[in-house]
Design an enzyme around this catalytic site. Structure first.
Site, mmCIF file in Angstrom:
data_model
loop_
_atom_site.group_PDB
_atom_site.id
_atom_site.type_symbol
_atom_site.label_atom_id
_atom_site.label_comp_id
_atom_site.label_asym_id
_atom_site.label_seq_id
_atom_site.Cartn_x
_atom_site.Cartn_y
_atom_site.Cartn_z
ATOM 1 N N HIS A 276 59.796 87.793 39.901
ATOM 2 C CA HIS A 276 60.556 86.614 40.315
ATOM 3 C C HIS A 276 60.351 86.325 41.808
ATOM 4 O O HIS A 276 60.092 85.185 42.203
ATOM 5 C CB HIS A 276 62.046 86.797 40.015
ATOM 6 N N HIS B 247 59.009 82.747 44.380
ATOM 7 C CA HIS B 247 59.404 82.246 45.709
ATOM 8 C C HIS B 247 58.274 82.121 46.719
ATOM 9 O O HIS B 247 58.298 81.219 47.559
ATOM 10 C CB HIS B 247 60.450 83.188 46.336
ATOM 11 N N GLU C 198 66.191 77.788 43.625
ATOM 12 C CA GLU C 198 66.094 78.520 42.358
ATOM 13 C C GLU C 198 65.804 77.621 41.148
ATOM 14 O O GLU C 198 65.042 78.003 40.274
ATOM 15 C CB GLU C 198 67.377 79.322 42.093
ATOM 16 N N SER D 77 59.486 81.438 37.190
ATOM 17 C CA SER D 77 59.283 82.809 36.734
ATOM 18 C C SER D 77 59.885 83.055 35.350
ATOM 19 O O SER D 77 59.962 84.191 34.906
ATOM 20 C CB SER D 77 59.860 83.793 37.759
HETATM 21 N N1 HBI Z 1 69.189 89.347 48.224
HETATM 22 N N2 HBI Z 1 67.128 90.286 47.821
HETATM 23 C C1 HBI Z 1 67.958 89.248 47.728
HETATM 24 N N3 HBI Z 1 67.504 88.100 47.149
HETATM 25 C C2 HBI Z 1 68.308 87.016 47.032
HETATM 26 O O1 HBI Z 1 67.877 85.979 46.501
HETATM 27 C C3 HBI Z 1 69.617 87.090 47.540
HETATM 28 C C4 HBI Z 1 70.027 88.295 48.139
HETATM 29 N N4 HBI Z 1 71.268 88.394 48.627
HETATM 30 C C5 HBI Z 1 72.187 87.304 48.592
HETATM 31 C C6 HBI Z 1 71.687 86.093 47.933
HETATM 32 N N5 HBI Z 1 70.483 86.020 47.456
HETATM 33 C C7 HBI Z 1 72.587 84.898 47.700
HETATM 34 O O2 HBI Z 1 73.880 85.351 47.524
HETATM 35 C C8 HBI Z 1 72.620 83.809 48.783
HETATM 36 O O3 HBI Z 1 71.537 82.952 48.785
HETATM 37 C C9 HBI Z 1 73.800 82.922 48.631
HETATM 38 FE FE FE Z 2 65.402 83.892 43.521
#
Ligand code: HBI
Ligand code: FE
Length: 280
Positions: free
Chosen positions: A118, A123, A164, A186
């Site tokens: 993913h 991304h 997303e 994904s």
């Molecule tokens: N941590 N590794 C990772 N990937 C994410 O997409 C991610 C995260 N921590 C917090 C988060 N996304 C979301 O809560 C925020 O974008 C709001």
């Molecule tokens: Fe993501």
């Protein structure tokens, strides 16, 4: 595995098994057969430019070198979801945290947590695009501010419905739309559903509307928001969000499948394929 204070680790390349690489190959080949004509050109170009291929889970350092030259972004390995403040701090400094491990064979279609497929496949290709790369950094900076204001819930909906699960207009596509959201790119079933199904609503992007809208984390989305271009998305999210947050306090949240007055409705969903679960 030694974890630094910013939650980064060295990618444990040697610990991937042959089965892990085979999982990558299966996922990659499936999406590669599906996405031409469905994913936006910026994504397909980014994937090619990075040299991400079917052969196995990529070396993050190699991708970081290419990404750094293209847009100044880097990717860093993390153990999985990291706390919001850590996540925003990385994005604000043009570092994308990538989960190092890959899903198990019984989770091939969808899992709620991010894994390496993913994060890399979904991304990283768009971070090769200069405008999208700037948008992601601006989101990280917005996150740092939103935390001080207690506004993560509203801001997180923006991430969800763009980064997303976003769709983008493209006159050359069969139905006039293409995918840019990583959660769709994904997922083999949602990359068909989001464009082909009569089930979901497809509504023109509006910042305040998106920030009002709850979402589903464990089924297909009930509503997709459609941007006209990455330039438009970046421009819409340029202003300080504080006045938007203040206006949101006077209005009720909208359910994930609701259509509201003033929406630019492209297609109104029939509700097919929505599944049963709670909005969050
Ligand atoms: N941590 N590794 C990772 N990937 C994410 O997409 C991610 C995260 N921590 C917090 C988060 N996304 C979301 O809560 C925020 O974008 C709001
Ligand atoms: Fe993501």
């Amino acid at each position: 595995m030694e974890q630094r204070p910013d939650y980064t680790i060295d990618q444990p390349i040697a610990s991937y098994t042959a089965a892990d690489h085979a999982t990558w190959r299966t996922l990659f080949e499936h999406q590669a057969s599906l996405l031409p004509g469905r994913a936006c050109d910026e994504f397909l170009r980014g994937l090619k430019g990075l040299g991400v291929a079917a052969d196995g889970i990529p070396d993050f350092n190699r991708l970081s070198d290419i990404l750094g030259k293209a847009t100044g972004w880097a990717i860093v390995a993390v153990p999985g979801l990291v706390p919001d403040d850590v996540f925003f701090g990385h994005l604000a400094n043009r570092r994308f945290p990538v989960t190092w491990w890959i899903r198990k064979p019984e989770q091939m279609d969808y899992l709620q947590e991010p894994d390496v497929f993913h994060d890399i496949y979904g991304h990283v290709p768009l971070l090769m695009n200069p405008v999208f790369a700037d948008y992601m950094q601006a989101y990280g900076q917005g996150g740092v501010k939103a935390q001080r204001l207690g506004e993560i819930t509203h801001l997180a909906r923006l991430y969800w419905y763009t980064v997303e699960f976003g769709l983008i207009r493209d006159a050359s596509a069969a139905g006039g739309l293409r995918i840019y959201g990583s959660g769709i790119l994904s997922s083999k079933s949602e990359s068909i559903y989001c464009l082909d199904s009569r089930g979901p609503n497809r509504i023109g992007f509006d910042l305040l509307r998106v920030m009002r809208t709850k979402y589903r984390i464990d089924t297909f989305q009930k509503t997709y928001f459609v941007i006209d271009s990455f330039e438009d998305l970046f421009a819409a999210t340029r202003p300080d969000f504080r006045p938007f947050y203040e206006r949101l306090h006077g209005v009720q949240d909208l359910g994930a499948g609701e259509v509201a007055d003033g929406d630019r409705v492209l297609t109104r969903g029939t509700g097919e394929g929505w599944g049963h679960s709670e909005d969050v």
